[in-house]
Design a protein around this motif. Structure first.
Motif, PDB file in Angstrom:
ATOM      1  N   ARG A 237      75.906  -6.463 -56.438  1.00  0.00           N
ATOM      2  CA  ARG A 237      74.451  -6.633 -56.425  1.00  0.00           C
ATOM      3  C   ARG A 237      74.004  -7.567 -55.308  1.00  0.00           C
ATOM      4  N   THR A 238      74.869  -8.512 -54.922  1.00  0.00           N
ATOM      5  CA  THR A 238      74.527  -9.468 -53.879  1.00  0.00           C
ATOM      6  C   THR A 238      75.157  -9.096 -52.526  1.00  0.00           C
ATOM      7  N   ASP A 239      75.610  -7.842 -52.425  1.00  0.00           N
ATOM      8  CA  ASP A 239      76.209  -7.333 -51.179  1.00  0.00           C
ATOM      9  C   ASP A 239      77.385  -8.193 -50.724  1.00  0.00           C
ATOM     10  N   ALA A 240      78.193  -8.615 -51.690  1.00  0.00           N
ATOM     11  CA  ALA A 240      79.329  -9.481 -51.368  1.00  0.00           C
ATOM     12  C   ALA A 240      80.641  -8.951 -51.940  1.00  0.00           C
ATOM     13  N   LEU A 241      80.649  -7.705 -52.422  1.00  0.00           N
ATOM     14  CA  LEU A 241      81.864  -7.170 -53.034  1.00  0.00           C
ATOM     15  C   LEU A 241      83.018  -7.105 -52.038  1.00  0.00           C
ATOM     16  N   HIS A 242      82.699  -6.859 -50.776  1.00  0.00           N
ATOM     17  CA  HIS A 242      83.759  -6.772 -49.765  1.00  0.00           C
ATOM     18  C   HIS A 242      84.439  -8.112 -49.523  1.00  0.00           C
ATOM     19  N   LEU A 243      83.859  -9.187 -50.062  1.00  0.00           N
ATOM     20  CA  LEU A 243      84.422 -10.525 -49.881  1.00  0.00           C
ATOM     21  C   LEU A 243      85.286 -10.952 -51.065  1.00  0.00           C
ATOM     22  N   ARG A 244      85.461 -10.102 -52.049  1.00  0.00           N
ATOM     23  CA  ARG A 244      86.028 -10.495 -53.343  1.00  0.00           C
ATOM     24  C   ARG A 244      87.377 -11.191 -53.240  1.00  0.00           C
ATOM     25  N   ASN A 245      88.225 -10.792 -52.295  1.00  0.00           N
ATOM     26  CA  ASN A 245      89.555 -11.390 -52.176  1.00  0.00           C
ATOM     27  C   ASN A 245      89.641 -12.478 -51.110  1.00  0.00           C
TER      28      ASN A 245
ATOM     29  N   GLY B  81      70.558 -23.806 -43.472  1.00  0.00           N
ATOM     30  CA  GLY B  81      71.680 -23.344 -42.673  1.00  0.00           C
ATOM     31  C   GLY B  81      71.748 -21.846 -42.485  1.00  0.00           C
ATOM     32  N   VAL B  82      70.787 -21.110 -43.069  1.00  0.00           N
ATOM     33  CA  VAL B  82      70.738 -19.657 -42.913  1.00  0.00           C
ATOM     34  C   VAL B  82      69.617 -19.316 -41.939  1.00  0.00           C
ATOM     35  N   ASP B  83      69.876 -18.399 -40.984  1.00  0.00           N
ATOM     36  CA  ASP B  83      68.861 -18.079 -39.979  1.00  0.00           C
ATOM     37  C   ASP B  83      67.689 -17.326 -40.604  1.00  0.00           C
ATOM     38  N   ALA B  84      66.634 -17.124 -39.805  1.00  0.00           N
ATOM     39  CA  ALA B  84      65.389 -16.540 -40.329  1.00  0.00           C
ATOM     40  C   ALA B  84      65.613 -15.148 -40.908  1.00  0.00           C
ATOM     41  N   GLN B  85      66.407 -14.320 -40.224  1.00  0.00           N
ATOM     42  CA  GLN B  85      66.659 -12.968 -40.726  1.00  0.00           C
ATOM     43  C   GLN B  85      67.448 -13.019 -42.032  1.00  0.00           C
ATOM     44  N   GLY B  86      68.469 -13.885 -42.070  1.00  0.00           N
ATOM     45  CA  GLY B  86      69.260 -14.019 -43.289  1.00  0.00           C
ATOM     46  C   GLY B  86      68.427 -14.538 -44.445  1.00  0.00           C
ATOM     47  N   THR B  87      67.515 -15.465 -44.155  1.00  0.00           N
ATOM     48  CA  THR B  87      66.638 -16.000 -45.195  1.00  0.00           C
ATOM     49  C   THR B  87      65.718 -14.908 -45.741  1.00  0.00           C
ATOM     50  N   ALA B  88      65.155 -14.101 -44.841  1.00  0.00           N
ATOM     51  CA  ALA B  88      64.270 -13.013 -45.272  1.00  0.00           C
ATOM     52  C   ALA B  88      65.025 -12.011 -46.141  1.00  0.00           C
ATOM     53  N   GLU B  89      66.256 -11.677 -45.744  1.00  0.00           N
ATOM     54  CA  GLU B  89      67.068 -10.740 -46.522  1.00  0.00           C
ATOM     55  C   GLU B  89      67.411 -11.322 -47.886  1.00  0.00           C
ATOM     56  N   PHE B  90      67.699 -12.633 -47.908  1.00  0.00           N
ATOM     57  CA  PHE B  90      68.042 -13.280 -49.167  1.00  0.00           C
ATOM     58  C   PHE B  90      66.850 -13.306 -50.106  1.00  0.00           C
ATOM     59  N   TYR B  91      65.654 -13.577 -49.574  1.00  0.00           N
ATOM     60  CA  TYR B  91      64.446 -13.576 -50.402  1.00  0.00           C
ATOM     61  C   TYR B  91      64.188 -12.186 -50.986  1.00  0.00           C
ATOM     62  N   THR B  92      64.394 -11.164 -50.177  1.00  0.00           N
ATOM     63  CA  THR B  92      64.215  -9.794 -50.667  1.00  0.00           C
ATOM     64  C   THR B  92      65.162  -9.512 -51.826  1.00  0.00           C
ATOM     65  N   LEU B  93      66.422  -9.883 -51.643  1.00  0.00           N
ATOM     66  CA  LEU B  93      67.418  -9.701 -52.692  1.00  0.00           C
ATOM     67  C   LEU B  93      67.053 -10.513 -53.927  1.00  0.00           C
ATOM     68  N   LEU B  94      66.653 -11.747 -53.733  1.00  0.00           N
ATOM     69  CA  LEU B  94      66.301 -12.623 -54.848  1.00  0.00           C
ATOM     70  C   LEU B  94      65.141 -12.059 -55.646  1.00  0.00           C
TER      71      LEU B  94
ATOM     72  N   GLN C  60      66.078  -8.878 -63.711  1.00  0.00           N
ATOM     73  CA  GLN C  60      66.637  -9.753 -64.734  1.00  0.00           C
ATOM     74  C   GLN C  60      65.581 -10.556 -65.496  1.00  0.00           C
ATOM     75  N   GLY C  61      64.349 -10.592 -64.985  1.00  0.00           N
ATOM     76  CA  GLY C  61      63.312 -11.380 -65.632  1.00  0.00           C
ATOM     77  C   GLY C  61      63.469 -12.871 -65.422  1.00  0.00           C
ATOM     78  N   TRP C  62      64.131 -13.244 -64.331  1.00  0.00           N
ATOM     79  CA  TRP C  62      64.343 -14.661 -64.046  1.00  0.00           C
ATOM     80  C   TRP C  62      63.027 -15.403 -63.821  1.00  0.00           C
ATOM     81  N   THR C  63      63.021 -16.674 -64.191  1.00  0.00           N
ATOM     82  CA  THR C  63      62.022 -17.632 -63.731  1.00  0.00           C
ATOM     83  C   THR C  63      62.726 -18.487 -62.682  1.00  0.00           C
ATOM     84  N   ILE C  64      62.071 -18.692 -61.533  1.00  0.00           N
ATOM     85  CA  ILE C  64      62.712 -19.386 -60.420  1.00  0.00           C
ATOM     86  C   ILE C  64      61.920 -20.638 -60.059  1.00  0.00           C
ATOM     87  N   LEU C  65      62.647 -21.734 -59.872  1.00  0.00           N
ATOM     88  CA  LEU C  65      62.092 -22.965 -59.312  1.00  0.00           C
ATOM     89  C   LEU C  65      62.901 -23.286 -58.074  1.00  0.00           C
ATOM     90  N   GLN C  66      62.243 -23.366 -56.925  1.00  0.00           N
ATOM     91  CA  GLN C  66      62.980 -23.585 -55.691  1.00  0.00           C
ATOM     92  C   GLN C  66      62.331 -24.658 -54.832  1.00  0.00           C
TER      93      GLN C  66
END
Length: 246
Positions: free
Chosen positions: A125-133, A168-181, A188-194
């Motif tokens: 879900r977080t596009d990190a499965l290829h990093l599992r090992n 420490g994450v660049d602008a593009q990475g931050t935008a992608e992370f926000y989209t994923l979040l 999931q119905g999360w409540t977020i405080l950031q």
């Protein structure tokens, strides 16, 4: 089902760090399913507020309730809180893989097969499965943020707290992370405080904003809280707003 009880309610919170007044009479609450950002200048008490909310540092006065319970009496409900700190300090030579780290977030009882499936689903879900090992000490900053998000996602949570999670994450990475979040928040119905220093990203992605400078200067919708008048009141007359170039 979303309850009418605030996920988080803070009333009259005051925190001293030694003799230094870090927070003064801070009050606010988070409604279920909202994404709220804390913004303010360096030294405003943003990280102190997050740490006090999570009961990581003592408060001088005031009350904190999470899920309708005092913070000191959460019990097993603490497992419903996910936390991503600004700096996750660890020995980069420590031999633990991405899979093993995310598996530590599994809090349910069940079979190994269920745990394996939950970890793999969270990494996918977080596009990190290829990093599992991969060893966590070999990850880039952006990769490690995704793995920490998977750690939070591997078990059910109600509240996700991010303290400068995109530092420490660049602008593009931050935008992608926000989209994923935001996608995961909806699912999931999360409540977020950031805590964030990125005014533009907060404006685009958050429902509510708390402007903090030792005390709450203002709070409300991004349109209200991030007005030039309120930002100047929060940051001071030298504040200059930076806009991302896309």
């Amino acid at each position: 089902m979303i309850s009418n009880i605030p996920i988080l309610k803070v009333e009259g919170l005051t925190v001293y760090l030694g003799k230094y007044l870090a927070l003064r009479d801070v009050s606010f609450q988070l409604e279920p399913g909202t994404n709220t950002a804390i913004v303010g200048p360096n030294g405003a008490g943003k990280s102190t507020l997050v740490q006090a909310v999570l009961d990581l540092i003592p408060r001088s006065s005031g009350s904190i309730q999470i899920f309708g319970r005092p913070i000191t009496r959460l019990g097993h409900l603490r497992q419903q809180i996910g936390y991503m700190p600004q700096n996750f300090i660890f020995d980069r030579s420590f031999p633990i893989s991405v899979f093993e780290l995310v598996a530590l977030g599994w809090t349910k009882k069940g079979s190994w097969a269920n745990k394996l499936a939950a970890v793999e689903q969270a990494l996918m879900r977080t596009d990190a499965l290829h990093l599992r090992n991969q060893a966590i000490g070999t990850l880039s900053g952006g990769q490690f943020k995704r793995v920490l998000l998977a750690y939070c996602l591997v078990a059910p949570r109600q509240l996700l707290v991010l303290d400068e999670a995109f530092a420490g994450v660049d602008a593009q990475g931050t935008a992608e992370f926000y989209t994923l979040l935001n996608q995961i928040k909806q699912e999931q119905g999360w409540t977020i405080l950031q805590v964030s220093h990125d005014i533009d990203m907060v404006n685009q992605n958050c429902d509510r904003v708390i402007c903090l400078n030792q005390t709450v200067v203002c709070s409300g919708t991004p349109e209200f809280a991030l007005s030039q008048e309120n930002l100047l009141a929060t940051y001071g007359p030298s504040f200059t707003r930076y806009h991302h170039q896309h």
